[in-house]
Design an enzyme around this catalytic site. Structure first.
Site, short mmCIF file in Angstrom:
data_model
loop_
_atom_site.label_atom_id
_atom_site.label_comp_id
_atom_site.label_asym_id
_atom_site.label_seq_id
_atom_site.Cartn_x
_atom_site.Cartn_y
_atom_site.Cartn_z
N GLU A 214 -87.41 -11.74 48.49
CA GLU A 214 -87.33 -11.10 49.82
C GLU A 214 -87.14 -9.60 49.67
O GLU A 214 -86.32 -9.15 48.86
CB GLU A 214 -86.20 -11.71 50.63
CG GLU A 214 -86.58 -13.06 51.20
CD GLU A 214 -85.46 -13.73 51.97
OE1 GLU A 214 -84.44 -13.06 52.24
OE2 GLU A 214 -85.61 -14.91 52.27
N TYR B 239 -87.74 -16.15 44.23
CA TYR B 239 -87.51 -15.58 45.57
C TYR B 239 -87.51 -14.08 45.47
O TYR B 239 -86.84 -13.51 44.59
CB TYR B 239 -86.17 -16.05 46.14
CG TYR B 239 -86.34 -16.96 47.33
CD1 TYR B 239 -87.00 -16.52 48.46
CD2 TYR B 239 -85.83 -18.26 47.31
CE1 TYR B 239 -87.18 -17.37 49.55
CE2 TYR B 239 -86.00 -19.11 48.40
CZ TYR B 239 -86.68 -18.64 49.52
OH TYR B 239 -86.85 -19.47 50.59
N ARG C 40 -105.59 -18.15 49.01
CA ARG C 40 -105.23 -18.01 50.42
C ARG C 40 -104.17 -16.92 50.52
O ARG C 40 -103.28 -16.82 49.70
CB ARG C 40 -104.68 -19.33 50.96
CG ARG C 40 -105.61 -20.49 50.74
CD ARG C 40 -105.30 -21.64 51.66
NE ARG C 40 -105.94 -21.42 52.93
CZ ARG C 40 -107.25 -21.61 53.16
NH1 ARG C 40 -108.04 -22.01 52.20
NH2 ARG C 40 -107.75 -21.40 54.35
N LYS D 20 -111.72 -15.55 51.77
CA LYS D 20 -113.07 -15.80 52.30
C LYS D 20 -114.08 -15.12 51.37
O LYS D 20 -114.14 -15.46 50.20
CB LYS D 20 -113.15 -15.34 53.76
CG LYS D 20 -112.15 -16.09 54.65
CD LYS D 20 -112.33 -15.78 56.12
CE LYS D 20 -111.44 -16.62 57.00
NZ LYS D 20 -110.12 -16.05 57.24
N ASP E 66 -110.07 -6.55 61.94
CA ASP E 66 -109.79 -7.80 61.23
C ASP E 66 -111.06 -8.14 60.45
O ASP E 66 -112.01 -8.70 60.99
CB ASP E 66 -109.45 -8.90 62.24
CG ASP E 66 -109.20 -10.25 61.59
OD1 ASP E 66 -109.56 -10.42 60.40
OD2 ASP E 66 -108.65 -11.15 62.25
N THR F 38 -107.91 -11.50 55.36
CA THR F 38 -107.46 -12.61 54.53
C THR F 38 -108.09 -12.39 53.16
O THR F 38 -109.02 -11.60 53.01
CB THR F 38 -107.87 -13.97 55.11
OG1 THR F 38 -109.26 -13.94 55.41
CG2 THR F 38 -107.09 -14.30 56.36
#
Ligand code: DSN
Length: 440
Positions: free
Chosen positions: A53, A51, A232, A226, A197, A223
């Site tokens: 954060e 974790y 991802r 692609k 984008d 992203t």
């Protein structure tokens, strides 16, 4: 995979089945790709246990010295690759990343987003009424011109009239070069932020195969899975221009991603993004990006010979959008037939489509994944021939107009089409070709 095989044979078998499917077909969904083994290895590490954060050196959890180093490397590589002063590599994927931009810049129910209509090749998060972007913010959509190209004069006119606070450029089904400079001028003229984008074309931008939005946009989102060929995920970047306009942009973006929208970053994903960014900085990636475009152009040329009607008449990038109206076949029918033939594409709406999105008039296909396998122009000639043969097999299959009848018809058609001998024969030929082009 000896451990998963022992612990969970069902999931093991399904993973193997999916690997086989990906290996045997021609994967031509333009937003998909095959990552390197190195990216896969980074994903499958102890980093998934952590974790983190917060941000590097400002965490809410102990034990993040190593993760800090990884995240800083990923940020630095993104900044260098795209030539920007700020990058946040934490967004889980494209939709959360775009949502973070909206949250950072706009006041809900008051400020306006202007993006390309979803029906014309935009994205859900660019202001579609069914998404967060259209529900919580005012929106106005631009469309394509009669020539199926971006009509920059019309976009400027609309922007002057509507005064959006944010203009979004960058699309999911637009086969042509984007004039980022003109978008930047329009945004400046109306005092709007410009978000580029570049999810679909990031790999092409990195390879120099599509112009970069960097000098013209304030914020860039991409992203990572692609054409960029990573895991991802997504990256949010602020340009020098954006920084000049609003020096607090990086802080606003960071806050919107965490704690605004997300919890802890997926550290294994961050490491895999770092690996992909390193790969994308190599000379071989530049050659890859250019070959994606060369393949798409060749494929387009061949499809036109078979009288396929390509939206905008061709392509400048990695994707092709075909309007199948002249072929007398629905996009959903064609996509299913092609899948039986081992060619995986999207059914897709075309500009001014009169049909519903689930049974649209067109198909969308692209070359990023097959180019990763090493296919070149020669293979595109064969692929165009197979596409033509497969679509011809289902020409004149008419889907009923009534919803209920269509549902029943579709169910029966799905059962029948998988037995089509011609399609199955093509799939065997496809298998023979793909066996010569191994996955990374
Ligand atoms: N889902 C992506 C695509 O296929 O284009 C866009 O986010």
């Amino acid at each position: 995979m000896k451990n998963i095989k022992k612990t969970d044979p069902a999931i093991y078998q399904l993973i193997r089945k999916e690997e086989k499917r990906q290996r045997e077909v021609l994967e031509m969904i333009p937003s998909e790709n095959y990552t390197s083994k190195a990216v896969m290895e980074a994903l499958s590490t102890a980093l998934t246990n952590k974790y983190s954060e917060g941000y590097p050196k400002k965490r809410y959890y102990q034990g993040n010295k190593v993760v800090d180093e990884i995240e800083i490397i990923a940020e630095e590589r993104a900044k260098k690759l795209f030539g920007v002063p700020f990058a946040n590599v934490q967004p889980y994927s494209g939709s959360p990343a775009n949502s973070a931009v909206l949250m950072a810049l706009l006041e809900p129910l008051k400020d306006k987003i202007m993006g390309l209509s979803l029906a014309y090749g935009g994205h859900l998060t660019h202001g579609s009424h069914v998404s967060f972007s259209g529900i919580y913010f005012k929106t106005v959509s631009y469309e394509l011109g009669k020539d199926e190209l971006l009509d920059y004069d019309a976009i400027e006119e609309l922007a002057l009239k509507e005064k959006p606070k944010l203009i979004i450029c960058g699309f999911t089904a637009y086969p042509r070069t984007i004039d980022f400079k003109r978008f930047g001028q329009i945004a400046d003229k109306v005092g709007a932020y410009l978000l580029a984008d570049i999810s679909h074309i990031a790999g092409l931008v990195a390879a120099g195969a599509h112009p970069s939005p960097v000098p013209y946009a304030d914020i860039i989102m991409t992203t990572t899975h692609k054409t960029l060929r990573g895991p991802r995920g997504a990256i949010l970047m602020v340009t020098e221009k954006g920084l000049k306009k609003d020096p607090d942009l990086p802080e606003k973006i960071d806050k919107a991603v965490f704690p605004g929208l997300q919890g802890g970053p997926h550290d294994n994903q961050t490491a895999a993004i770092a690996v992909a960014l390193l790969e994308a900085s190599k000379g071989s990636f530049k050659a890859y990006g250019k070959q994606i475009v060369a393949n798409a152009k060749k494929l387009a040329q061949e499809l036109i010979k078979y009288e396929f009607n390509l939206v905008s008449g061709g392509t400048d990038n990695h994707l092709i959008l075909i309007d199948l109206a002249n072929k007398n076949v629905n996009g959903a029918v064609a996509a299913l037939a092609l899948e039986v033939a081992g060619i995986v594409v999207n059914k897709n709406a075309v500009p001014e489509d009169s049909l519903p999105p689930f049974y649209p008039s067109g198909i969308r296909l692209g070359t990023p994944a097959i180019t990763t396998r090493g296919m070149k122009e020669k293979e595109m000639i064969k692929i165009a021939q197979w596409i033509n043969e497969a679509v011809s097999e289902v020409q004149n299959v008419h889907l009923p107009v009534s919803k209920e009848e269509r549902k029943i018809y579709w169910k029966n058609f799905k059962k029948e089409v998988v037995k089509n001998r011609k399609l199955l024969q093509i799939s065997m030929e496809v298998k023979s070709l793909t066996s010569k082009f191994p996955l990374p």
